[in-house]
Write an enzyme that holds these catalytic residues in place. Structure first.
Site, PDB file in Angstrom:
ATOM      1  N   GLY A  26      -0.213   7.915 -15.088  1.00  0.00           N
ATOM      2  CA  GLY A  26      -1.463   7.558 -14.390  1.00  0.00           C
ATOM      3  C   GLY A  26      -2.668   7.893 -15.245  1.00  0.00           C
ATOM      4  O   GLY A  26      -3.685   8.367 -14.745  1.00  0.00           O
ATOM      5  N   ARG A  29      -6.888   5.953 -15.424  1.00  0.00           N
ATOM      6  CA  ARG A  29      -8.112   6.198 -14.640  1.00  0.00           C
ATOM      7  C   ARG A  29      -8.133   7.634 -14.124  1.00  0.00           C
ATOM      8  O   ARG A  29      -7.135   8.345 -14.227  1.00  0.00           O
ATOM      9  CB  ARG A  29      -8.126   5.281 -13.401  1.00  0.00           C
ATOM     10  N   ASP A  77       6.067   1.341 -14.441  1.00  0.00           N
ATOM     11  CA  ASP A  77       6.000   1.693 -13.022  1.00  0.00           C
ATOM     12  C   ASP A  77       6.851   2.952 -12.844  1.00  0.00           C
ATOM     13  O   ASP A  77       8.081   2.894 -12.966  1.00  0.00           O
ATOM     14  CB  ASP A  77       6.552   0.527 -12.192  1.00  0.00           C
ATOM     15  N   SER A 156      -1.362  17.660  -3.701  1.00  0.00           N
ATOM     16  CA  SER A 156      -2.634  17.483  -2.988  1.00  0.00           C
ATOM     17  C   SER A 156      -2.708  18.516  -1.860  1.00  0.00           C
ATOM     18  O   SER A 156      -1.666  18.946  -1.338  1.00  0.00           O
ATOM     19  CB  SER A 156      -2.680  16.078  -2.386  1.00  0.00           C
ATOM     20  N   TYR A 169       1.717   9.958   2.560  1.00  0.00           N
ATOM     21  CA  TYR A 169       1.144  10.643   1.392  1.00  0.00           C
ATOM     22  C   TYR A 169       1.415  12.157   1.445  1.00  0.00           C
ATOM     23  O   TYR A 169       1.876  12.755   0.463  1.00  0.00           O
ATOM     24  CB  TYR A 169      -0.358  10.356   1.343  1.00  0.00           C
ATOM     25  N   LYS A 173       3.604  14.431  -1.152  1.00  0.00           N
ATOM     26  CA  LYS A 173       2.982  15.529  -1.900  1.00  0.00           C
ATOM     27  C   LYS A 173       3.627  16.877  -1.544  1.00  0.00           C
ATOM     28  O   LYS A 173       3.715  17.776  -2.382  1.00  0.00           O
ATOM     29  CB  LYS A 173       1.470  15.547  -1.642  1.00  0.00           C
TER      30      LYS A 173
HETATM   31  P1  NAP Z   1      -6.759   6.925  -9.198  1.00  0.00           P
HETATM   32  O1  NAP Z   1      -8.091   6.986  -9.853  1.00  0.00           O
HETATM   33  O2  NAP Z   1      -6.525   5.924  -8.119  1.00  0.00           O
HETATM   34  O3  NAP Z   1      -5.653   6.767 -10.341  1.00  0.00           O
HETATM   35  C1  NAP Z   1      -4.301   6.644 -10.018  1.00  0.00           C
HETATM   36  C2  NAP Z   1      -3.512   6.517 -11.295  1.00  0.00           C
HETATM   37  O4  NAP Z   1      -2.123   6.412 -10.938  1.00  0.00           O
HETATM   38  C3  NAP Z   1      -3.864   5.272 -12.085  1.00  0.00           C
HETATM   39  O5  NAP Z   1      -3.905   5.597 -13.446  1.00  0.00           O
HETATM   40  C4  NAP Z   1      -2.706   4.338 -11.792  1.00  0.00           C
HETATM   41  O6  NAP Z   1      -2.391   3.474 -12.882  1.00  0.00           O
HETATM   42  C5  NAP Z   1      -1.558   5.302 -11.636  1.00  0.00           C
HETATM   43  N1  NAP Z   1      -0.469   4.685 -10.887  1.00  0.00           N
HETATM   44  C6  NAP Z   1      -0.454   4.284  -9.602  1.00  0.00           C
HETATM   45  N2  NAP Z   1       0.727   3.737  -9.300  1.00  0.00           N
HETATM   46  C7  NAP Z   1       1.492   3.796 -10.425  1.00  0.00           C
HETATM   47  C8  NAP Z   1       2.800   3.407 -10.752  1.00  0.00           C
HETATM   48  N3  NAP Z   1       3.618   2.835  -9.850  1.00  0.00           N
HETATM   49  N4  NAP Z   1       3.263   3.625 -12.003  1.00  0.00           N
HETATM   50  C9  NAP Z   1       2.459   4.209 -12.932  1.00  0.00           C
HETATM   51  N5  NAP Z   1       1.191   4.599 -12.693  1.00  0.00           N
HETATM   52  C10 NAP Z   1       0.723   4.399 -11.444  1.00  0.00           C
HETATM   53  O7  NAP Z   1      -6.381   8.328  -8.535  1.00  0.00           O
HETATM   54  P2  NAP Z   1      -6.782   9.831  -8.865  1.00  0.00           P
HETATM   55  O8  NAP Z   1      -7.713  10.260  -7.816  1.00  0.00           O
HETATM   56  O9  NAP Z   1      -7.123  10.005 -10.291  1.00  0.00           O
HETATM   57  O10 NAP Z   1      -5.380  10.525  -8.530  1.00  0.00           O
HETATM   58  C11 NAP Z   1      -4.530  11.081  -9.508  1.00  0.00           C
HETATM   59  C12 NAP Z   1      -3.559  12.005  -8.808  1.00  0.00           C
HETATM   60  O11 NAP Z   1      -4.279  13.019  -8.115  1.00  0.00           O
HETATM   61  C13 NAP Z   1      -2.707  11.300  -7.745  1.00  0.00           C
HETATM   62  O12 NAP Z   1      -1.401  11.790  -7.774  1.00  0.00           O
HETATM   63  C14 NAP Z   1      -3.400  11.676  -6.449  1.00  0.00           C
HETATM   64  O13 NAP Z   1      -2.509  11.645  -5.361  1.00  0.00           O
HETATM   65  C15 NAP Z   1      -3.854  13.076  -6.770  1.00  0.00           C
HETATM   66  N6  NAP Z   1      -4.945  13.551  -5.927  1.00  0.00           N
HETATM   67  C16 NAP Z   1      -6.156  12.928  -5.921  1.00  0.00           C
HETATM   68  C17 NAP Z   1      -7.156  13.391  -5.077  1.00  0.00           C
HETATM   69  C18 NAP Z   1      -8.530  12.762  -5.015  1.00  0.00           C
HETATM   70  O14 NAP Z   1      -9.330  13.163  -4.158  1.00  0.00           O
HETATM   71  N7  NAP Z   1      -8.861  11.813  -5.875  1.00  0.00           N
HETATM   72  C19 NAP Z   1      -6.903  14.487  -4.245  1.00  0.00           C
HETATM   73  C20 NAP Z   1      -5.662  15.090  -4.293  1.00  0.00           C
HETATM   74  C21 NAP Z   1      -4.681  14.616  -5.135  1.00  0.00           C
HETATM   75  P3  NAP Z   1      -2.746   1.911 -12.888  1.00  0.00           P
HETATM   76  O15 NAP Z   1      -4.113   1.772 -12.310  1.00  0.00           O
HETATM   77  O16 NAP Z   1      -2.648   1.573 -14.324  1.00  0.00           O
HETATM   78  O17 NAP Z   1      -1.702   1.264 -12.043  1.00  0.00           O
END
Ligand code: NAP
Length: 261
Positions: A26, A29, A77, A156, A169, A173
Site C-alpha cells: 500500500g 498513497r 493485489d 487500527s 473492518y 484489524k
Molecule cells: P489510503 O490512503 O486509502 O491507502 C491505502 C493503500 O492500500 C493504497 O496504497 C492502496 O493501493 C493499498 N491497497 C488497497 N487495496 C489493496 C490491495 N488489494 N492490494 C494492494 N494494495 C492495496 O489509506 P491509508 O489511510 O493510508 O491507510 C493505510 C493503512 O492504515 C490501512 O491499513 C488502514 O486500514 C490503516 N489505518 C488508516 C487510518 C486512517 O485514519 N487513515 C486509521 C487507522 C488505520 P492502490 O491505491 O494502489 O490500490
C-alpha cells in the site's frame, strides 16, 4: 555542550540495519507512501507494493529517488495468495533478501451490519487480514534463514475498540492483532520481531470522504484536538523497524492522539 553531546545530537535517534531492504505494501498513497519515504530516508532500499494506483506508486518512487534513495515498484493485489507469492519471489530475486515487512495495504467498506453483504465482509477481510498473512507466509522462510527481521502490521483503533458501521473492518484489524502476537511468539527465538501500529483518525484518502460533521465530531473526541498526520504514523513504523526497537515484540502501539472510541 561538550564534544560528546555535540556528536550525539548530530546522530540519528533511530537507525536501520545497514543495507536493509524493506517491503511496504500500500505504498502508493497515504501512510504507506510516507512510511516508504521515511524508511528510504533512513537508508532502506524499498520494494514498494501497490494495488491499482500506478501514478501514486510512481510518485512515491520519484520522491524516494529524488532524495537519493533506492526503490522498485511492484503491482500486486495483496489478497491474492499466488500473486503475492510471485511478487515476493520477484522481490527476493531483485534484492536477494528482505529485512523489514510493513503490512500497510488496507481498505474500508463501512456499512451498518444490516446493509453489509458477504462481499463487503470478504473483500475487507481478504485485503486487510489475509493480505498480511500472505506476505508473512511467503517471507517466513527467508526471515527464519536470515535469523533477523522486522514485521510491522498496520491495524487500527477500530480493531481494538470496535466501531459502528465497521464490523468488517474492525474484525479484520482485530485479527491483525492476533496475527501480530502469534507471529511474535512463533518467530521471537529466531531474532525476528513482529509488532503493530494502531492509528486513530489520520488525514489520508481513506478519511477524506468523511463529512465535515463526522470529522469535527471525531476531533472533539481526540485529546490532542486534531487528526493525525501520515508522517506521524510513519515515524512510529520506522521506530518499530529500527535497531533500537530490537527488544520490542508482540506489541500494539496506539498512535491516536489519545482517542478512546
Ligand atoms: P489510503 O490512503 O486509502 O491507502 C491505502 C493503500 O492500500 C493504497 O496504497 C492502496 O493501493 C493499498 N491497497 C488497497 N487495496 C489493496 C490491495 N488489494 N492490494 C494492494 N494494495 C492495496 O489509506 P491509508 O489511510 O493510508 O491507510 C493505510 C493503512 O492504515 C490501512 O491499513 C488502514 O486500514 C490503516 N489505518 C488508516 C487510518 C486512517 O485514519 N487513515 C486509521 C487507522 C488505520 P492502490 O491505491 O494502489 O490500490
Amino acid at each position: 555542550m561538550n564534544m560528546e553531546n555535540n556528536n550525539m545530537s548530530s546522530q540519528q535517534l533511530f537507525t536501520l540495519k545497514q543495507n536493509c531492504v524493506a517491503v511496504v505494501t500500500g505504498g502508493s498513497r497515504g501512510i504507506g507512501a510516507s512510511s516508504a519515504i521515511k524508511l528510504a530516508s533512513m537508508g532502506a532500499t524499498i520494494a514498494l507494493v501497490f494495488g491499482g494506483d500506478l501514478q501514486g506508486a510512481k510518485s512515491t518512487a520519484d520522491t524516494i529517488l529524488s532524495n537519493g534513495g533506492k526503490v522498485k515498484i511492484y503491482q500486486c493485489d495483496v489478497a491474492d495468495y499466488s500473486l503475492t507469492k510471485t511478487t515476493v519471489d520477484k522481490i527476493l530475486s531483485d534484492f536477494l533478501k528482505v529485512d523489514i515487512l510493513v503490512n500497510n495495504a488496507g481498505v474500508i467498506k463501512d456499512k451498518l451490519m444490516l446493509q453489509m453483504n458477504e462481499q463487503d465482509w470478504d473483500s475487507v477481510v481478504d485485503i486487510n487480514l489475509k493480505g498480511s498473512f500472505n506476505m508473512i507466509k511467503h517471507l517466513y522462510s527467508q526471515f527464519v534463514k536470515n535469523k533477523s527481521g522486522r514485521i510491522i502490521n498496520v491495524t487500527s483503533v477500530s480493531g481494538l475498540d470496535g466501531n459502528i458501521g465497521q464490523a468488517n473492518y474492525s474484525s479484520s484489524k482485530a485479527g491483525l492483532v492476533g496475527l501480530t502476537k502469534s507471529i511474535a511468539k512463533e518467530l521471537g527465538s529466531r531474532g525476528i520481531t513482529c509488532n503493530a501500529v494502531a492509528p486513530g483518525f489520520v488525514d489520508t484518502d481513506m478519511t477524506s470522504n468523511l463529512s465535515k460533521e463526522i470529522k469535527d465530531k471525531a476531533v472533539q473526541m481526540i485529546p490532542l484536538k486534531r487528526m493525525g498526520k501520515r508522517e506521524e504514523i510513519a515515524s512510529c513504523i520506522a521506530f518499530l523497524a529500527s535497531e533500537q526497537a530490537g527488544y520490542v515484540t508482540g506489541q500494539v502501539l496506539r498512535v491516536d492522539g489519545g482517542l478512546v472510541l
